[in-house]
Write an enzyme that holds these catalytic residues in place. Structure first.
Site, mmCIF file in Angstrom:
data_model
loop_
_atom_site.group_PDB
_atom_site.id
_atom_site.type_symbol
_atom_site.label_atom_id
_atom_site.label_comp_id
_atom_site.label_asym_id
_atom_site.label_seq_id
_atom_site.Cartn_x
_atom_site.Cartn_y
_atom_site.Cartn_z
ATOM 1 C CG HIS A 200 -1.867 -1.341 1.246
ATOM 2 N ND1 HIS A 200 -1.244 -2.132 2.328
ATOM 3 C CD2 HIS A 200 -2.684 -1.765 0.876
ATOM 4 C CE1 HIS A 200 -1.814 -3.324 2.265
ATOM 5 N NE2 HIS A 200 -3.042 -3.169 1.358
ATOM 6 N N GLY B 123 -7.592 11.891 7.268
ATOM 7 C CA GLY B 123 -8.486 10.686 6.623
ATOM 8 C C GLY B 123 -8.018 10.895 5.048
ATOM 9 N NE ARG C 86 -8.769 18.209 5.592
ATOM 10 C CZ ARG C 86 -10.206 17.804 5.604
ATOM 11 N NH1 ARG C 86 -10.310 16.998 6.744
ATOM 12 N NH2 ARG C 86 -11.377 18.189 5.401
ATOM 13 N NE ARG D 194 -4.907 -0.913 -2.630
ATOM 14 C CZ ARG D 194 -5.937 -1.854 -2.805
ATOM 15 N NH1 ARG D 194 -7.152 -1.322 -2.593
ATOM 16 N NH2 ARG D 194 -5.555 -3.156 -2.850
ATOM 17 N NE ARG E 16 -8.840 10.123 13.810
ATOM 18 C CZ ARG E 16 -9.600 10.839 12.682
ATOM 19 N NH1 ARG E 16 -9.126 11.075 11.379
ATOM 20 N NH2 ARG E 16 -10.870 11.074 13.016
ATOM 21 N N GLY F 205 -8.065 15.201 12.204
ATOM 22 C CA GLY F 205 -9.311 14.761 11.592
ATOM 23 C C GLY F 205 -10.493 15.543 12.506
ATOM 24 C CB SER F 206 -14.040 15.968 11.201
ATOM 25 O OG SER F 206 -14.148 14.846 10.383
ATOM 26 C CG MET G 204 -15.683 6.836 11.893
ATOM 27 S SD MET G 204 -16.445 6.317 10.430
ATOM 28 C CE MET G 204 -16.592 4.931 10.392
ATOM 29 C CD GLU G 205 -11.036 7.433 10.851
ATOM 30 O OE1 GLU G 205 -11.674 6.969 9.763
ATOM 31 O OE2 GLU G 205 -11.015 8.470 11.612
ATOM 32 C CB SER H 116 -16.526 18.809 11.444
ATOM 33 O OG SER H 116 -16.921 17.403 11.636
ATOM 34 C CG ASP H 117 -20.788 16.540 12.689
ATOM 35 O OD1 ASP H 117 -21.531 15.389 13.343
ATOM 36 O OD2 ASP H 117 -19.603 16.111 12.255
ATOM 37 N NE ARG I 124 -16.605 20.284 7.207
ATOM 38 C CZ ARG I 124 -16.458 18.735 7.482
ATOM 39 N NH1 ARG I 124 -15.471 18.537 7.449
ATOM 40 N NH2 ARG I 124 -17.747 18.176 7.810
#
Length: 237
Positions: free
Chosen positions: A5, A21, A25, A44, A88, A90-91, A181-182, A204-205, A219
């Site tokens: 990968h 993610g 970005r 990928r 990491r 992220g949102s 999620m990570e 973010s929400d 954002r």
């Protein structure tokens, strides 16, 4: 040297890696924050770059969505490319009322509904936590910058569209700050391989209020605060 990968050669990736993610970005961070960025991976479409921040080498690479995805990319960076620290960026969706849009959460621990830890065959439940030195430094940097920042537990979920309508409320009742999620898989990989990791997240929400979410412009500003915090944390602790 390459992996299934990642087609980078040994030495092309810095010992510190920021991981959003979205691979686009990662491209944005490389082109707008790093000096002289060079792309080391396109396999990928998971773009990765190495450049410098304040004169020190740093890499940035996407990790995709979910624990299986970050599990693969972070494992390969740790195990095959001599990466020592992954942050990491992220949102996340807020669960607690004291969190507002644009706030930053430092993931001290990562609860999860995932079965990721089953691979280790442990005689109990593993509690994934972030690296304390990175956490302490990030908190100090955030305070010095006057950023709205909270520290605590997050929930790393395998499910985005959850069929159980009570899930969010149950995590909320345990004081979990937000969902993403990570982080749990990243923390488990770091623990297993003797490395260091931290999740720095931007709200973010608001979970349960679909009308409250950051606009594209918001954002950009909020994520910029997070990215600079991550860079300053990684290279100054």
């Amino acid at each position: 040297m390459s992996t299934p990968h990642n087609n980078a050669e040994k030495g092309q990736i810095a010992s510190t890696v920021l991981m959003p993610g979205d691979p686009l970005r990662a491209k944005f961070i490389a082109e707008n924050y790093l000096e002289n960025p060079v792309c080391f991976n396109q396999v990928r479409g998971m773009l990765g770059y190495t450049g410098t921040w304040q004169g020190q080498p740093v890499s940035v690479m996407g990790h995709g969505m979910g624990m299986p995805s970050i599990g693969i990319y972070s494992y390969e960076l740790f195990a095959f490319y001599d990466v020592e620290k992954i942050i990491r960026v992220g949102s996340a969706g807020a669960l607690q009322p004291q969190l507002d849009l644009g706030d930053i959460v430092l993931a001290q621990g990562a609860c999860t509904d995932s079965n990721y830890a089953a691979q280790y065959g442990l005689p109990g439940a593993f509690a994934p936590i972030g690296d304390f030195r990175l956490l302490r430094k990030a908190a100090a940097v955030a305070d010095s910058k006057g950023l709205r920042c909270q520290i605590g537990n997050v929930c790393s979920s395998d499910v985005f569209y959850d069929a159980n309508p009570d899930s969010a409320e149950k995590w909320r009742s345990m004081g979990v700050l937000c969902t993403e999620m990570e982080c749990a898989a990243l923390y488990m990989n770091a623990a297993r391989l003797g490395k260091r990791a931290l999740g720095i997240l931007t709200i973010s929400d608001i979970i349960g209020d679909e009308h409250r979410a950051l606009t594209a412009e918001e954002r950009q500003t909020s994520f910029g605060n997070m990215i600079q915090l991550a860079l300053d944390t990684a290279l100054s602790e």
